[in-house]
Structures are given as structure tokens and as C-alpha cells.
Scaffold this motif. Structure first.
Motif, PDB file in Angstrom:
ATOM      1  N   GLN A 155       0.797  -1.230   0.000  1.00  0.00           N
ATOM      2  CA  GLN A 155       0.000   0.000   0.000  1.00  0.00           C
ATOM      3  C   GLN A 155       0.829   1.280   0.000  1.00  0.00           C
ATOM      4  OE1 GLN A 155      -2.430  -0.229   3.518  1.00  0.00           O
ATOM      5  NE2 GLN A 155      -0.663  -0.301   4.921  1.00  0.00           N
ATOM      6  N   ASP A 156       2.122   1.191   0.243  1.00  0.00           N
ATOM      7  CA  ASP A 156       2.983   2.379   0.258  1.00  0.00           C
ATOM      8  C   ASP A 156       4.062   2.212  -0.816  1.00  0.00           C
ATOM      9  OD1 ASP A 156       1.756   3.669   2.558  1.00  0.00           O
ATOM     10  OD2 ASP A 156       2.676   2.073   3.748  1.00  0.00           O
ATOM     11  N   ALA A 172      -3.498  10.415  -2.628  1.00  0.00           N
ATOM     12  CA  ALA A 172      -2.371   9.552  -2.244  1.00  0.00           C
ATOM     13  C   ALA A 172      -1.058   9.962  -2.898  1.00  0.00           C
ATOM     14  CB  ALA A 172      -2.681   8.099  -2.593  1.00  0.00           C
ATOM     15  N   THR A 224      -3.917   1.623  -2.553  1.00  0.00           N
ATOM     16  CA  THR A 224      -2.772   2.491  -2.285  1.00  0.00           C
ATOM     17  C   THR A 224      -3.061   3.470  -1.155  1.00  0.00           C
ATOM     18  OG1 THR A 224      -2.023   2.360  -4.574  1.00  0.00           O
ATOM     19  CG2 THR A 224      -1.224   4.212  -3.278  1.00  0.00           C
ATOM     20  N   ARG A 225      -2.165   3.488  -0.173  1.00  0.00           N
ATOM     21  CA  ARG A 225      -2.250   4.465   0.908  1.00  0.00           C
ATOM     22  C   ARG A 225      -1.393   5.685   0.605  1.00  0.00           C
ATOM     23  NH1 ARG A 225      -0.756   2.324   6.770  1.00  0.00           N
ATOM     24  NH2 ARG A 225       1.277   2.036   5.770  1.00  0.00           N
ATOM     25  N   SER A 226      -0.192   5.453   0.046  1.00  0.00           N
ATOM     26  CA  SER A 226       0.693   6.565  -0.292  1.00  0.00           C
ATOM     27  C   SER A 226       1.530   6.206  -1.508  1.00  0.00           C
ATOM     28  CB  SER A 226       1.608   6.906   0.887  1.00  0.00           C
ATOM     29  OG  SER A 226       2.516   5.843   1.148  1.00  0.00           O
TER      30      SER A 226
END
Length: 218
Positions: free
Chosen positions: A61-62, A109, A83-85
Motif C-alpha cells: 500500500q505504500d 495519495a 494504495t495508501r501513499s
């Protein structure tokens, strides 16, 4: 991107501070990002960049990306629900400006930073990303510098979390990238058909098979 032709490019080097001429050329239905008079990226790459981005997003996710280009993969990664970042490092301010003119509203993001990857990599925290896309415009001499890659690739491995992946620019030859292969035990390769422009100079032929190589950290 890593030019696959034998033509020497003059786009970016690890010691060069001067900004080359950067243009977005839209002509005859073709879109080309030109850096230093060389084809750095073209819009026909979209499906391959999206496939690379989707593959990256399977692993966490990062994420981190080196080289903004036309932003095809950056927007794809940042727009993925998982996706978080997503942080993109771009050397040239002009490339970012051209991208923002086309995309004034960015996904929450997505974060774009300026900097030289070959300096920034040493400052990135260990095990901080689930995956990295790597597609900077580099001088051919940089791609051939064995000592440089022997220093840099262990740092790339360091910043990946266990199970994280490193995905470089696709190749139109079925050969593993020598710069990275000795540092990863698990390598996933996907084959995709591609059709470039007739004017494309950086691939082996303008149609055929392209290979996305995904190097996974144990």
C-alpha cells in the motif's frame, strides 16, 4: 527510461546539474516527452505503464516511483484503491510543471518530490516502501556504470519491506536487467504485446513483446 537502442542519450547523469531542454511534443496524434533532445517517454506506453503499476499494487500500500515522465504510472498507482501513499521523485521541475498543467487535480495519495535519486536513495528509511517503480531518464553511461549500480541496488533493497518489489522500465528484449538480477532471488516476468509509434527510437522494433520484470525482496 533506459534507452534500449545503441544511441547514446544525454538526458540525466548523476553528476550533471544543468537542466536540459524539456518539451512536451504533441504532433500527428503522437505525444512525446523530450528531454535533452531525446525521446524520454511517449504516450503509447500507457498500457505497459498501467500493467507495471497494477503489478506493483499487488504487493502492498505504500509505494515509491523514480521518474515522473508523463505521469501514466503515477496516476495509476495513486488511483488504486489499495494504495495508501505514492511518492514520486522527479529530477526536473519542468517535467513536473508539464504534468501539473495536464493534471491540476491530483489523487490524495500522490506526492511529487524534487531530487536526484542517486543522492536521495541514501536518505530513505529502511523498509519504508512496499514497492518501487524505476523509470528515470538517464545517460547511457550511467546505465553502464557497474560500480554505481553495485552501490545503489543494495540501497534499493534496503528501503523495500520484506516481500516488497522493484519494477524497472519494461524491456523489449527477453533479458533480465543485469543491474538488478544479482540482488534478488525471486523474479516475476510478465509478457505483454506492444505497438509503439513509427517514430519511436528507444525500442528494438516498433511492435512485438515487452517484458515487465518484477524483482521481489525475500
Amino acid at each position: 527510461m533506459e534507452k534500449e537502442s545503441t544511441t547514446e542519450s544525454t538526458t540525466e547523469s548523476v553528476t550533471e546539474d544543468a537542466t536540459p531542454d524539456i518539451q512536451l511534443i504533441e504532433s500527428g496524434g503522437e505525444v512525446t516527452l523530450s528531454i535533452g533532445g531525446e525521446q524520454a517517454m511517449q504516450a503509447w506506453e500507457r498500457d505497459l505503464m498501467w500493467a507495471s503499476a497494477d503489478l506493483l499494487c499487488e504487493y502492498g500500500q505504500d509505494f515509491y516511483e523514480v521518474g515522473l515522465g508523463l505521469g501514466l504510472s503515477a496516476l495509476r498507482v495513486a488511483g488504486n484503491p489499495a494504495t495508501r501513499s505514492h511518492t514520486v521523485l522527479e529530477l526536473y521541475g519542468e517535467v513536473e510543471e508539464l504534468f501539473r498543467e495536464k493534471h491540476p487535480e491530483l489523487p490524495p495519495a500522490l506526492r511529487i518530490e524534487r531530487g536526484d535519486f542517486f543522492r536521495r536513495i541514501y536518505d530513505l528509511p529502511s523498509e519504508s516502501f512496499d514497492g518501487m517503480l524505476f523509470d528515470p531518464a538517464l545517460d547511457m553511461e550511467v546505465w553502464k556504470d557497474e560500480d554505481l549500480w553495485a552501490r545503489v541496488v543494495p540501497e534499493i533493497v534496503r528501503v523495500l519491506r520484506p516481500g516488497g518489489v522493484f519494477i524497472p522500465f519494461f524491456s523489449t528484449r527477453p533479458e533480465l536487467r543485469w543491474q538488478y538480477v544479482d540482488y534478488f532471488r525471486t523474479i516475476r516476468v510478465e509478457r505483454h504485446a506492444y505497438q509503439a509509434y513509427d517514430t519511436t527510437e528507444y525500442t528494438y522494433g516498433t511492435s512485438g513483446n515487452a517484458y515487465i520484470q518484477c524483482f521481489q525482496k525475500d
